[in-house]
Motif scaffolding. Structure first.
Motif: not given
Lengths: 210, 210
Positions: B145-148, B150-151, B188-189, B200-201
């Motif tokens: 999920t992290r890589d998704k 970030l990708g 994950e976020l 994240k705003v």
DNA sequence: CATAATGTGTTGCTTTTGCAACGGAAAATA
DNA sequence: TATTTTCCGTTGCAAAAGCAACACATTATG
């Protein structure tokens, strides 16, 4: 789709008529092309099998696409956004035609029959590729390894018009294609057998459900 | 790609000239089209946002594609293999042109300028779609999920030419697009924020790494 | 403006998946 | 044919992801 352009016969008839292409032969495990280094390339696989492969930063290998006879591939289908090189690897002896996409698109000066027919039929050829990619996306969006396996098997079954079919991959490669861990996939395969969904004899799968 | 056919101006110029199309307006949450019931259809989104959505047997919702201005969609891009209906849902007010693909492909009898230009440029339009689909596949093959996340962020960042950008989705929809569980994605976020990868705003993401 | 509907953020628990490691089978190669 | 390499099948353990539930915020809607 109605316009079923016969790529195979077309290639047989015309593949020697155009000057602006290259035809090359590869043996198993050779690199056919790479996408970062070879831009604007469109290739047609005349014979054999090849995989489009990517390695990520963690060393994971992904089989992005699996090509068989008459498949289209090449950098024109990609917008390279990452630094990861994409390789096309021959999985058996392969014969490949190479084009510069712009040459096809703008027609070659000679106005040869090959180019003319190819560019007329290009929308259809690319459209076929789109439907392939959409099937792949459907597989990849499945949430579990089990659903990916069953989805893939059902796809092969539909293509072969039979509940029994050979896998076009080694199991190792299948895991890289479904983007899952090999041992986890093996475990799930075993469970699918135990739960009576499939039988597996060597490389052959038999779908039992429904 | 070199031939940058200007779809937008083309549509402005010619969208009223051809008889063989339909232009319809939809309001938010309306169903624009469905793929099993409407075969051989090619649509162009003139304005607004829409999603191609599938629900699987477990009730999971997947956003298969996200369309914005000038996107091409429709059943011609699919070979329906499952029974799951695919819906295109308007996410905002939308204006859509509908074509029967064969009419474009075989040119309409009137030989109107619209059809002529469209069919000449169809390979390029479809090719753009192929590159979109390949980017989507690249995302979906990422293992975590992290890589998704970030990708996907890196993709948006590249498109906007900025490390700061608005998400075109609600977080709920983003999870359906990345094909992951929403709460797991939220977790994950949070970790990505804690690990200093992103800020994240509201709906805006700022990429901090590299 | 009140209320309903939808989206966000969080958490405990369970299930699934990935990782690492290994032995043996099969296939490729010298 | 002997030997190396690749592939298959399996397992224990760790990590990641999914599920379910909830409170609260934000956005639609009557």
């Amino acid at each position: 789709m109605n316009t079923n352009f016969d790529l195979e016969n077309f290639i047989l008839d015309f593949s020697n008529s155009c000057q602006k292409k290259q035809k090359k032969v590869f043996s198993k495990n050779e690199v056919v092309t790479t996408y970062i280094k070879n831009r604007n390339q469109l290739c047609i696989l005349l014979d054999g099998h090849a995989d489009l492969v990517r390695y990520d930063l963690n060393g994971n290998r992904t089989i992005v696409e699996h090509f068989s006879k008459n498949a289209l591939f090449g950098e024109v289908f990609y917008t390279i956004t990452t630094n990861n090189e994409l390789l096309v690897e021959a999985k058996s002896n392969c014969t490949v035609l190479f084009y510069i996409y712009d040459d096809i698109f703008h027609k070659c000066k000679n106005n040869c029959k090959f180019h003319q027919t190819l560019s007329e039929n290009l929308p259809q050829l690319i459209l076929n590729k789109v439907t392939d990619l959409n099937m792949r996306i459907e597989l990849l969006t499945k949430r579990s390894t089990r659903d990916k396996l069953l989805g893939y098997f059902s796809l092969l079954s539909t293509r072969k018009l039979s509940t029994s079919f050979e896998l076009p991959f080694s199991l190792t490669d299948l895991a890289d294609y479904l983007s899952v861990d090999r041992s986890a996939m093996m475990r799930e395969l075993k469970l699918l057998k135990e739960d009576g969904f499939i039988e597996k004899v060597g490389n052959r799968i038999i779908l039992l459900y429904k």
